[in-house]
Design a protein around this motif. Structure first.
Motif, PDB file in Angstrom:
ATOM      1  N   VAL A   1       0.866  -1.182   0.000  1.00  0.00           N
ATOM      2  CA  VAL A   1       0.000   0.000   0.000  1.00  0.00           C
ATOM      3  C   VAL A   1       0.900   1.229   0.000  1.00  0.00           C
ATOM      4  O   VAL A   1       1.714   1.407   0.912  1.00  0.00           O
ATOM      5  CB  VAL A   1      -0.927   0.011   1.227  1.00  0.00           C
ATOM      6  N   ALA A   2       0.766   2.059  -1.018  1.00  0.00           N
ATOM      7  CA  ALA A   2       1.666   3.199  -1.183  1.00  0.00           C
ATOM      8  C   ALA A   2       1.677   4.109   0.043  1.00  0.00           C
ATOM      9  O   ALA A   2       2.728   4.597   0.462  1.00  0.00           O
ATOM     10  CB  ALA A   2       1.281   3.991  -2.432  1.00  0.00           C
ATOM     11  N   SER A   3       0.517   4.347   0.632  1.00  0.00           N
ATOM     12  CA  SER A   3       0.450   5.242   1.791  1.00  0.00           C
ATOM     13  C   SER A   3       1.172   4.659   3.003  1.00  0.00           C
ATOM     14  O   SER A   3       1.770   5.401   3.792  1.00  0.00           O
ATOM     15  CB  SER A   3      -1.007   5.541   2.137  1.00  0.00           C
ATOM     16  N   HIS A   4       1.144   3.341   3.156  1.00  0.00           N
ATOM     17  CA  HIS A   4       1.858   2.701   4.263  1.00  0.00           C
ATOM     18  C   HIS A   4       3.372   2.836   4.077  1.00  0.00           C
ATOM     19  O   HIS A   4       4.104   3.145   5.020  1.00  0.00           O
ATOM     20  CB  HIS A   4       1.473   1.229   4.361  1.00  0.00           C
ATOM     21  N   ALA A   5       3.831   2.583   2.842  1.00  0.00           N
ATOM     22  CA  ALA A   5       5.259   2.723   2.546  1.00  0.00           C
ATOM     23  C   ALA A   5       5.710   4.161   2.752  1.00  0.00           C
ATOM     24  O   ALA A   5       6.808   4.420   3.277  1.00  0.00           O
ATOM     25  CB  ALA A   5       5.537   2.276   1.113  1.00  0.00           C
ATOM     26  N   LYS A   6       4.864   5.106   2.372  1.00  0.00           N
ATOM     27  CA  LYS A   6       5.206   6.526   2.518  1.00  0.00           C
ATOM     28  C   LYS A   6       5.343   6.901   3.979  1.00  0.00           C
ATOM     29  O   LYS A   6       6.221   7.695   4.352  1.00  0.00           O
ATOM     30  CB  LYS A   6       4.143   7.376   1.835  1.00  0.00           C
ATOM     31  N   ARG A   7       4.503   6.353   4.832  1.00  0.00           N
ATOM     32  CA  ARG A   7       4.576   6.655   6.269  1.00  0.00           C
ATOM     33  C   ARG A   7       5.889   6.155   6.872  1.00  0.00           C
ATOM     34  O   ARG A   7       6.511   6.839   7.686  1.00  0.00           O
ATOM     35  CB  ARG A   7       3.380   6.039   6.997  1.00  0.00           C
ATOM     36  N   ILE A   8       6.318   4.974   6.463  1.00  0.00           N
ATOM     37  CA  ILE A   8       7.595   4.453   6.968  1.00  0.00           C
ATOM     38  C   ILE A   8       8.749   5.288   6.426  1.00  0.00           C
ATOM     39  O   ILE A   8       9.704   5.606   7.159  1.00  0.00           O
ATOM     40  CB  ILE A   8       7.766   2.970   6.579  1.00  0.00           C
ATOM     41  N   THR A   9       8.680   5.679   5.158  1.00  0.00           N
ATOM     42  CA  THR A   9       9.730   6.526   4.576  1.00  0.00           C
ATOM     43  C   THR A   9       9.850   7.831   5.338  1.00  0.00           C
ATOM     44  O   THR A   9      10.961   8.256   5.704  1.00  0.00           O
ATOM     45  CB  THR A   9       9.415   6.814   3.095  1.00  0.00           C
ATOM     46  N   LYS A  10       8.739   8.493   5.613  1.00  0.00           N
ATOM     47  CA  LYS A  10       8.765   9.753   6.352  1.00  0.00           C
ATOM     48  C   LYS A  10       9.304   9.554   7.758  1.00  0.00           C
ATOM     49  O   LYS A  10      10.058  10.386   8.281  1.00  0.00           O
ATOM     50  CB  LYS A  10       7.363  10.366   6.400  1.00  0.00           C
ATOM     51  N   SER A  11       8.918   8.453   8.379  1.00  0.00           N
ATOM     52  CA  SER A  11       9.385   8.158   9.726  1.00  0.00           C
ATOM     53  C   SER A  11      10.900   7.988   9.764  1.00  0.00           C
ATOM     54  O   SER A  11      11.584   8.519  10.651  1.00  0.00           O
ATOM     55  CB  SER A  11       8.700   6.890  10.246  1.00  0.00           C
ATOM     56  N   LEU A  12      11.447   7.268   8.781  1.00  0.00           N
ATOM     57  CA  LEU A  12      12.893   7.065   8.717  1.00  0.00           C
ATOM     58  C   LEU A  12      13.620   8.376   8.438  1.00  0.00           C
ATOM     59  O   LEU A  12      14.669   8.657   9.035  1.00  0.00           O
ATOM     60  CB  LEU A  12      13.236   6.033   7.644  1.00  0.00           C
ATOM     61  N   GLN A  13      13.082   9.179   7.546  1.00  0.00           N
ATOM     62  CA  GLN A  13      13.704  10.461   7.224  1.00  0.00           C
ATOM     63  C   GLN A  13      13.730  11.383   8.442  1.00  0.00           C
ATOM     64  O   GLN A  13      14.671  12.153   8.629  1.00  0.00           O
ATOM     65  CB  GLN A  13      12.961  11.127   6.072  1.00  0.00           C
ATOM     66  N   THR A  14      12.711  11.289   9.277  1.00  0.00           N
ATOM     67  CA  THR A  14      12.633  12.126  10.472  1.00  0.00           C
ATOM     68  C   THR A  14      13.589  11.633  11.552  1.00  0.00           C
ATOM     69  O   THR A  14      14.308  12.423  12.178  1.00  0.00           O
ATOM     70  CB  THR A  14      11.195  12.141  11.026  1.00  0.00           C
ATOM     71  N   ARG A  15      13.606  10.330  11.789  1.00  0.00           N
ATOM     72  CA  ARG A  15      14.411   9.766  12.872  1.00  0.00           C
ATOM     73  C   ARG A  15      15.892   9.707  12.541  1.00  0.00           C
ATOM     74  O   ARG A  15      16.738   9.957  13.401  1.00  0.00           O
ATOM     75  CB  ARG A  15      13.908   8.350  13.217  1.00  0.00           C
ATOM     76  N   ALA A  16      16.218   9.345  11.298  1.00  0.00           N
ATOM     77  CA  ALA A  16      17.623   9.174  10.921  1.00  0.00           C
ATOM     78  C   ALA A  16      17.756   9.269   9.407  1.00  0.00           C
ATOM     79  O   ALA A  16      17.600   8.260   8.709  1.00  0.00           O
ATOM     80  CB  ALA A  16      18.153   7.827  11.411  1.00  0.00           C
ATOM     81  N   PRO A  17      18.039  10.464   8.873  1.00  0.00           N
ATOM     82  CA  PRO A  17      18.117  10.634   7.414  1.00  0.00           C
ATOM     83  C   PRO A  17      19.123   9.704   6.738  1.00  0.00           C
ATOM     84  O   PRO A  17      18.932   9.329   5.584  1.00  0.00           O
ATOM     85  CB  PRO A  17      18.539  12.102   7.268  1.00  0.00           C
ATOM     86  N   ARG A  18      20.188   9.306   7.444  1.00  0.00           N
ATOM     87  CA  ARG A  18      21.189   8.445   6.817  1.00  0.00           C
ATOM     88  C   ARG A  18      20.749   6.983   6.745  1.00  0.00           C
ATOM     89  O   ARG A  18      21.374   6.182   6.042  1.00  0.00           O
ATOM     90  CB  ARG A  18      22.516   8.557   7.572  1.00  0.00           C
ATOM     91  N   ALA A  19      19.689   6.629   7.460  1.00  0.00           N
ATOM     92  CA  ALA A  19      19.242   5.229   7.477  1.00  0.00           C
ATOM     93  C   ALA A  19      18.586   4.838   6.166  1.00  0.00           C
ATOM     94  O   ALA A  19      18.781   3.727   5.670  1.00  0.00           O
ATOM     95  CB  ALA A  19      18.277   4.997   8.639  1.00  0.00           C
ATOM     96  N   LEU A  20      17.792   5.740   5.583  1.00  0.00           N
ATOM     97  CA  LEU A  20      17.045   5.390   4.379  1.00  0.00           C
ATOM     98  C   LEU A  20      17.950   5.067   3.198  1.00  0.00           C
ATOM     99  O   LEU A  20      17.755   4.035   2.537  1.00  0.00           O
ATOM    100  CB  LEU A  20      16.061   6.504   4.018  1.00  0.00           C
ATOM    101  N   PRO A  21      18.977   5.883   2.886  1.00  0.00           N
ATOM    102  CA  PRO A  21      19.884   5.506   1.789  1.00  0.00           C
ATOM    103  C   PRO A  21      20.582   4.171   2.029  1.00  0.00           C
ATOM    104  O   PRO A  21      20.809   3.408   1.083  1.00  0.00           O
ATOM    105  CB  PRO A  21      20.895   6.659   1.750  1.00  0.00           C
ATOM    106  N   LEU A  22      20.897   3.881   3.283  1.00  0.00           N
ATOM    107  CA  LEU A  22      21.559   2.613   3.594  1.00  0.00           C
ATOM    108  C   LEU A  22      20.653   1.439   3.276  1.00  0.00           C
ATOM    109  O   LEU A  22      21.083   0.477   2.614  1.00  0.00           O
ATOM    110  CB  LEU A  22      21.967   2.579   5.073  1.00  0.00           C
ATOM    111  N   ILE A  23      19.403   1.497   3.704  1.00  0.00           N
ATOM    112  CA  ILE A  23      18.532   0.348   3.461  1.00  0.00           C
ATOM    113  C   ILE A  23      18.104   0.267   1.997  1.00  0.00           C
ATOM    114  O   ILE A  23      17.848  -0.829   1.491  1.00  0.00           O
ATOM    115  CB  ILE A  23      17.317   0.339   4.406  1.00  0.00           C
ATOM    116  N   GLN A  24      18.043   1.406   1.309  1.00  0.00           N
ATOM    117  CA  GLN A  24      17.738   1.374  -0.130  1.00  0.00           C
ATOM    118  C   GLN A  24      18.836   0.655  -0.896  1.00  0.00           C
ATOM    119  O   GLN A  24      18.559  -0.143  -1.804  1.00  0.00           O
ATOM    120  CB  GLN A  24      17.557   2.793  -0.664  1.00  0.00           C
ATOM    121  N   LYS A  25      20.088   0.925  -0.542  1.00  0.00           N
ATOM    122  CA  LYS A  25      21.205   0.250  -1.194  1.00  0.00           C
ATOM    123  C   LYS A  25      21.280  -1.208  -0.769  1.00  0.00           C
ATOM    124  O   LYS A  25      21.540  -2.098  -1.586  1.00  0.00           O
ATOM    125  CB  LYS A  25      22.514   0.970  -0.869  1.00  0.00           C
ATOM    126  N   ALA A  26      21.056  -1.468   0.508  1.00  0.00           N
ATOM    127  CA  ALA A  26      21.118  -2.841   1.011  1.00  0.00           C
ATOM    128  C   ALA A  26      20.069  -3.719   0.342  1.00  0.00           C
ATOM    129  O   ALA A  26      20.289  -4.920   0.116  1.00  0.00           O
ATOM    130  CB  ALA A  26      20.926  -2.851   2.521  1.00  0.00           C
TER     131      ALA A  26
END
Length: 208
Positions: A53-78
């Motif tokens: 569900v796009a809205s669910h994925a978006k909520r997790i993306t926003k949460s990661l960007q807020t808590r730790a901006p460097r975490a999202l690029p790491l998991i995208q590459k991983a």
């Protein structure tokens, strides 16, 4: 209230993986494995099929960007790596991030970070080689190449080759995940493709 342990089954997309994280927290469940239907692993635990569900994925993306901006690029590459059970490693990293905060991300030897950090380094090395050594052949004005890397590389290589061949149609077929990158007229697409066979090279190309 204890969390339920079970297996998660998702569609294999990055958004689908983010939805696994979303379902885990909203349903109070701990996945002991995260897999696609095609992997077909047997399990003694019950299986939850995760809907993307796009809205669910978006909520997790926003949460990661807020808590730790460097975490999202790491998991995208991983996510693009060939690390076995990468989904579970990514889930555990996000789980620790929500539980403890982002300070552990600065330590590449942290037991949760280390497997992902090592896999991403391997991916980076493979990408560097491919950017310089992919050999293209020309077929009726279209440049084509086949590769067989260990990691899923086309999403990461796309920008480089679309810039390099900005005015030239081209395709790259990756035998590993069986998908193809197509580019023409400033537009690109990565699509699944079960098989692809290139024509034999001409005399000049073969001699070279």
């Amino acid at each position: 209230m204890a969390w339920t342990e079970l297996c998660y089954e998702y569609d294999g997309s990055f958004n689908g993986l983010l939805c696994c994280i979303f379902d885990s927290y909203t349903r109070r469940e701990t996945p002991v494995s995260i897999r696609t239907a095609e992997q077909g692993q047997l399990s003694l635990e019950p299986v939850h099929t995760v809907e993307t569900v796009a809205s669910h994925a978006k909520r997790i993306t926003k949460s990661l960007q807020t808590r730790a901006p460097r975490a999202l690029p790491l998991i995208q590459k991983a996510y693009l790596t060939c690390l076995p059970d990468k989904e579970l490693y990514i889930y555990r990293l996000v789980q620790k991030l929500y539980r403890e905060g982002p300070s552990f991300l600065k330590n590449p030897t942290d037991p949760v970070v280390y497997p992902l950090h090592t896999a991403v380094r391997h991916l980076a090395g493979e990408l560097e080689k491919l950017r310089g050594f992919i050999r293209f052949s020309e077929f009726d004005g279209i440049y084509a190449a086949e590769i067989e890397p260990k990691n899923r590389v086309l999403p990461a290589l796309r920008s480089h080759f679309c810039s390099r061949f900005a005015d030239q149609p081209f395709l790259i077929y990756d035998r590993t995940p069986r998908e193809i990158l197509l580019y023409a007229n400033g537009r690109w697409k990565i699509s699944p493709l079960d098989s692809f066979t290139m024509a034999r090279p001409g005399k000049t190309e073969a001699a070279y």
